[in-house]
Design a protein around this motif. Sequence first.
Motif: not given
Length: 201
Positions: A104-133
């Motif tokens: 028997s396996e423990c499974v999700a019977q209900s779920k939601v999408d959670k928005q996480i605030t993140i920062r993305i750093h581009n190693m080529k352009t050296k620029k940062d961007t704020c986004a939601t994950y």
Amino acid sequence: MMARIILLVVLFAAVESAHKHHPKFPQESVEYYDTPLTPQIRKVACTNSRDRLLNENIEKSRCGEPKEVFVPLNPPSKFEKVTPSHVWVKRCVGLCDFDASGSSECVAQSKVDKQITIRIHNMKTKKDTCATYTVEEHTSCGCCQLSSEECGDRIFNPRKCSCQCPNTEERRSCLHKRSQNMRWNRSKCTCEIRKPRRKVQ
């Protein structure tokens, strides 16, 4: 030279006797197991206090309310880095069966999408961007003896603990053809002619 040898023998005997246990205080019998899954298991005597600890560990590991787990946040590309790299999210984890053969396996019977605030750093352009994950978070759990792998091409529904056909429109159309002697085969997800019933003599 002879005196040094005698001194070393005396010191060795003293160290050996120091490690020996007094007969009034015998050493507890201990057995060790060393396997890849269990780096070290020490066999000890069963006591009431250890039984209480065992029951506490069983309750903590039981499938019930969603538990906080540490999940990774994958960057959009190999040239980008996400901060934070991991977050705590509630997921359905735990045991439904406590014996070795439990399936028997423990499974999700209900779920939601959670928005996480993140920062993305581009190693080529050296620029940062704020986004939601967007990460999946479980809100209720349950035990199911059916796994998603067993469904094959069908869709696994953890809430009902069943495999469902993806072609819902075809199923709906087939159900309207009952008067035409058609039936819906749930295991094959196809509409087929109903076999005539054998007359009982």
